[in-house]
Enzyme design. Structure first.
Site, mmCIF file in Angstrom:
data_model
loop_
_atom_site.group_PDB
_atom_site.id
_atom_site.type_symbol
_atom_site.label_atom_id
_atom_site.label_comp_id
_atom_site.label_asym_id
_atom_site.label_seq_id
_atom_site.Cartn_x
_atom_site.Cartn_y
_atom_site.Cartn_z
ATOM 1 N N GLY A 233 -20.859 28.562 17.707
ATOM 2 C CA GLY A 233 -22.192 28.458 17.140
ATOM 3 C C GLY A 233 -22.547 27.037 16.770
ATOM 4 O O GLY A 233 -23.671 26.567 17.028
ATOM 5 N N TYR A 234 -21.613 26.331 16.162
ATOM 6 C CA TYR A 234 -21.876 24.941 15.789
ATOM 7 C C TYR A 234 -21.861 24.029 17.011
ATOM 8 O O TYR A 234 -22.524 22.986 17.022
ATOM 9 C CB TYR A 234 -20.891 24.485 14.715
ATOM 10 C CG TYR A 234 -21.316 24.996 13.363
ATOM 11 C CD1 TYR A 234 -22.146 24.242 12.540
ATOM 12 C CD2 TYR A 234 -20.947 26.267 12.931
ATOM 13 C CE1 TYR A 234 -22.578 24.723 11.325
ATOM 14 C CE2 TYR A 234 -21.382 26.763 11.710
ATOM 15 C CZ TYR A 234 -22.202 25.986 10.916
ATOM 16 O OH TYR A 234 -22.643 26.476 9.719
ATOM 17 N N HIS A 235 -21.114 24.411 18.025
ATOM 18 C CA HIS A 235 -21.150 23.673 19.295
ATOM 19 C C HIS A 235 -22.565 23.754 19.877
ATOM 20 O O HIS A 235 -23.168 22.737 20.234
ATOM 21 C CB HIS A 235 -20.124 24.283 20.247
ATOM 22 C CG HIS A 235 -19.917 23.507 21.510
ATOM 23 N ND1 HIS A 235 -18.674 23.292 22.058
ATOM 24 C CD2 HIS A 235 -20.776 22.899 22.360
ATOM 25 C CE1 HIS A 235 -18.785 22.593 23.166
ATOM 26 N NE2 HIS A 235 -20.060 22.345 23.375
ATOM 27 N N HIS B 213 -15.594 25.698 8.911
ATOM 28 C CA HIS B 213 -16.231 26.846 9.544
ATOM 29 C C HIS B 213 -15.265 27.679 10.391
ATOM 30 O O HIS B 213 -15.651 28.720 10.919
ATOM 31 C CB HIS B 213 -17.402 26.386 10.416
ATOM 32 C CG HIS B 213 -18.546 25.836 9.631
ATOM 33 N ND1 HIS B 213 -19.411 26.631 8.915
ATOM 34 C CD2 HIS B 213 -18.951 24.558 9.407
ATOM 35 C CE1 HIS B 213 -20.306 25.881 8.302
ATOM 36 N NE2 HIS B 213 -20.049 24.621 8.589
#
Length: 656
Positions: free
Chosen positions: A295-297, A428
C-alpha cells in the site's frame, strides 16, 4: 441641506471605516509579488492605500487568471459520495474517513474525539469533505454549499491557531506518534497535516472562487492562512519517510498554484529537492519501497506522479531529472509483479484494499515519463493488454527485498500467489515472514490479515496488535507468539519449469528455526512445506487463513503425506465460481480444527472468516518437524478428486 451634509459625512465615515478594516490585509499584500503581470491594478490600489479595492481587484485577477493549472480544478461534477458528504457537512457531520462518521456540533468542536484513534483526529484537520462541498456547489449552483465551505474554513482557522510544539517523529519512521492527551495543535499542525492541506486547499479555492460567498475579504483570509501553512512547513519537514513525501508534494503544489507569493519559487524548489533525494533513499535498487508494504509502495508512486503531473501541466518538468523518472518507472514495474489483474495488491502489513490501489490513469502517466525498459510493460497493464509490451515472464522474485509471486498468467482467470518473505521492515510492517495470499479465477481465496487500525489509546493499540500478530497470518507459530525480527535467508528460488520453487529460512524464535518451501506445480496447485528445528519447546500451530466463502470437510481425508507426517484434515472451500481443495498434514499427534477469525481490508472494517489450524506439541528432543499443506484451486463445480490429490508426489517436491 444640513441633513445632506450629515448623510454625506456618515457615508464618508463608513467608507473610511471599511478601508481601515480592510487595512488589516496589508500583511497579505506584503506577501505578494505585485510586479507580476496581471497585478498592475492591485499594485496601484495598494500604492494609493485603497485596500478594499485592491482586495476586490485581486479577486477578479484570480477569477480570470490564465496559465496556472491547479490539479482537480476540472473535477467539478459531484458524485453520489460527494452529495452524501456535502449534505452531511451542512449539519456538521463530517466524513473524516469513510467510517466512522461523527457530528461535531452546531458550534463546531474541532477537538471532538469520541474514539481515541489518532488517525481520526489528524484526518479531521485535512478537511477531505471540503472538496465535496465545492463540487456540490459547482454541480448544483446552490450557494449553501459554498457558504458552508467558507464558514467552516473560517471557523477552523479561528479555533485552531498555531502554537509551537514538538512531535517525536521516531527518526525516519512515518508514524509521527502523538500522545493521547497532547494539546490540539499537535494534531492540527502536525507537519503531515500541513502538507496535505497545501495539497487540497488549492482545489477548494479553484472550485468555489466564482461563488458569491467567496468575497474579497475571504480571499485575503484564505491567502494569509495558506501562506502561514506553507511557511511553517518549510521549517518543520520530517526527516524522512512517507510523511516527508506528502509534505514535499504539498510544497510544490503551493508554489505552483500560487506563484504570486514572493516565496513561491522557494517552496517549489524545496519540495522538488526533497523528492529527488528521497526516491533513492526510500527505494531499493530493485524498485521495492523501503516500507516493504504494498500500500505504501503504491502510495509513494501516486504521490510522485501527483507532483510530476502538477509541474508538467505548469511547464516545469525541469524540476525532475531523468534518473528520478526512471526510478519511478522501475518501482511501478515492481508493484505490478505482485499485483492482481484488477491492479489491486495483497494486504500485507498496513496495506488496504480498494482505497490505495493502482489505476490505469496512473499507469499511463508513469509509462509516459521516459523511455525506460519497463515503460512498455507498464503501458500494457494500463491498457489491459491492448497496447504496450507484455511481461516476458509470469512468476517473479526479488531476493534482495523479499517479494515473490507465483502465477500462471496476468488475467482474472489465472492463479496468483504473492509471498512476503522480507525483513521486518518499518513501523507499517508486521511479523509475518513467509505469509501469502491466493487469487484464483477472479477471487481472493486466501486474503492476508490486513490492518484494522493505526494507533491511539489502549483499546486502539490492542486492536492493532491483534491484526498485526503472526497468528493472524498464513504461518507457523510457537505458542502464538510473534516472530522475532527475521533475517531471511533465500535457500532457493526457481521461477520456471514444471515445479517453480521458493525456499526461505529464518530464525523465527530464540531456539527455533523455520524453513518454508512453496512449490507451484504444473501451474495448477501449490505444496507448502514448513520444517521446524531447534531446542525450543511449546505448541506449534500452522494456520491457513481463508476468505468469506464456504468451507466443507471431506471425509475421509485424502492422503497427502510424506515421511514423518500424517494427514490431519481435508477441506473444500468455495467462493462464487472459484474454489480450492486444501489438505493439511503434520507431525504425528497433530490435531486439526476450524477457527473463526477476522481480517481487515479497510480502515475500521473487519470481516469474519474460517481459519484452518493444525496444532502439535513440540517436546524436548524432537528433531525436525514438518507440516505440509496442499492447495489446489479450481474453477466451477468440480474440484480435484481424491485420486488426483493422492497422486501428488510430495516427497519428490521436498527432494528438490
Amino acid at each position: 441641506m444640513f441633513r445632506k451634509l450629515v448623510s454625506c459625512f456618515v457615508s464618508l465615515c463608513a467608507v473610511a471605516a471599511a478601508e481601515s478594516s480592510a487595512g488589516d490585509y496589508r500583511d497579505v499584500f506584503a506577501l505578494l509579488d505585485l510586479d507580476r503581470p496581471g497585478l498592475e491594478k492591485v499594485k496601484a490600489d495598494c500604492g494609493r492605500g485603497q485596500w478594499r479595492k485592491a482586495s476586490a481587484d485581486l479577486l477578479e485577477y484570480y477569477r480570470t487568471r490564465q496559465g496556472v493549472y491547479i490539479p482537480g480544478q476540472e473535477s467539478r461534477q459531484a458524485t453520489a459520495k460527494d452529495s452524501l458528504w456535502a449534505d452531511d457537512a451542512l449539519e456538521h457531520t463530517f466524513h473524516v474517513l469513510d467510517k466512522p462518521v461523527w457530528n461535531y456540533g452546531r458550534n463546531i468542536d474541532w477537538t471532538y474525539w469520541p474514539e481515541k484513534e489518532i488517525e481520526m483526529r489528524v484526518q479531521l484537520h485535512r478537511q477531505g469533505w471540503w472538496q465535496s462541498l465545492a463540487r456540490m456547489w459547482c454541480t448544483t449552483g446552490d450557494e449553501k454549499y459554498a457558504r458552508e465551505y467558507v464558514y467552516e474554513f473560517r471557523d477552523w482557522v479561528k479555533k485552531n491557531p498555531y502554537r509551537p510544539f514538538i512531535i517525536d517523529q521516531r527518526g525516519t519512521v512515518s508514524s509521527g506518534a502523538i500522545a493521547i492527551d497532547a494539546p490540539n495543535e499537535c494534531f492540527a499542525w502536525r507537519p503531515l497535516e500541513i502538507g496535505i492541506r497545501l495539497l487540497r486547499w488549492p482545489m477548494h479555492f479553484s472550485l468555489t472562487l466564482s461563488s458569491r460567498s467567496f468575497t474579497p475579504e475571504f480571499l485575503m483570509e484564505f491567502l494569509r492562512s495558506y501562506h502561514q501553512n506553507a511557511s511553517l512547513l518549510m521549517g518543520m519537514f520530517s526527516p524522512a519517510g512517507n510523511h516527508l513525501i506528502h509534505q514535499s508534494q504539498g510544497m510544490i503544489r503551493a508554489g505552483v498554484s500560487f506563484p504570486e507569493f514572493k516565496d513561491a519559487e522557494t517552496w517549489v524548489k524545496a519540495g522538488a529537492d526533497n523528492l529527488n533525494r528521497e526516491i533513492s533513499r526510500q527505494s531499493y535498487p530493485d524498485g521495492c519501497h523501503f516500507e516493504l508494504d504494498p500500500g505504501y509502495h503504491q502510495g509513494f508512486i501516486e504521490s510522485y506522479d501527483s507532483a510530476i503531473q502538477t509541474v508538467k501541466l505548469n511547464g516545469r518538468m525541469d524540476l525532475f531529472p531523468a534518473d528520478c523518472l526512471e526510478k519511478l518507472v522501475r518501482m511501478t514495474a515492481y508493484y505490478l509483479d505482485y499485483c492482481y489483474p484488477d491492479l489491486g495488491h495483497p494486504c500485507f502489513s498496513d496495506a488496504r484494499r480498494g482505497s490505495d490501489e493502482m489505476t490505469s490513469e496512473l499507469l499511463r502517466n508513469v509509462a509516459a515519463y521516459c523511455d525506460s525498459p519497463y515503460s512498455g510493460q507498464v503501458l500494457w497493464f494500463a491498457g489491459e493488454g491492448k497496447e504496450g509490451t507484455p511481461p516476458s515472464y509470469k512468476s517473479s522474485g526479488h531476493p534482495d527485498t523479499g517479494f515473490y509471486t507465483f502465477r500462471d498468467g496476468w488475467f482474472d482467470a489465472d492463479i496468483i500467489m504473492p509471498v512476503k518473505a522480507t525483513e521486518r521492515g518499518m513501523w507499517h510492517a508486521q511479523p509475518d515472514f513467509g505469509t501469502f495470499e491466493l487469487w484464483a479465477y477472479g477471487r481472493k481465496l486466501m486474503p492476508d490479515a490486513g490492518a484494522y487500525t493505526y494507533s491511539g489509546d489502549e483499546e486502539i493499540e490492542r486492536q492493532r496488535a491483534y491484526f498485526k500478530a503472526t497468528a493472524r497470518h498464513n504461518a507457523v507459530t510457537l505458542d502464538d507468539r510473534n516472530y522475532d525480527d527475521p533475517v531471511p535467508e533465500v535457500v532457493r528460488w526457481t521461477s520456471e519449469g514444471r515445479v517453480q520453487l521458493l525456499t526461505v529460512r529464518h530464525n523465527a524464535y530464540d531456539g527455533l528455526s523455520r524453513r518454508r518451501t512453496v512449490a507451484f506445480v504444473d501451474e495448477k496447485y501449490f505444496v507448502v512445506v514448513d520444517e521446524i528445528d531447534g531446542p525450543a519447546t511449546g505448541r506449534l500451530t500452522l494456520r491457513n487463513c481463508l476468505g468469506e466463502g464456504y468451507l466443507t470437510e471431506n471425509v475421509p481425508a485424502s492422503c497427502c503425506t510424506v515421511s514423518g507426517t500424517e494427514t490431519a484434515g481435508d477441506w473444500t472451500y468455495r467462493d462464487g465460481n472459484a474454489g480450492m481443495r486444501i489438505v493439511v498434514a503434520g507431525p504425528e499427534g497433530s490435531t486439526a480444527a476450524i477457527d473463526r477469525d477476522w481480517y481487515s481490508e479497510a480502515f475500521h472494517e473487519k470481516k469474519e472468516r474460517p481459519v484452518i489450524r493444525l496444532d502439535v506439541q513440540r517436546k524436548a528432543g524432537d528433531g525436525v518437524q514438518r507440516f505440509v499443506t496442499v492447495i489446489y484451486p479450481f474453477d466451477g463445480d468440480n474440484g480435484p478428486d481424491d485420486r488426483t490429490m493422492e497422486n501428488i508426489e510430495i516427497s519428490k517436491i521436498i527432494a528438490l
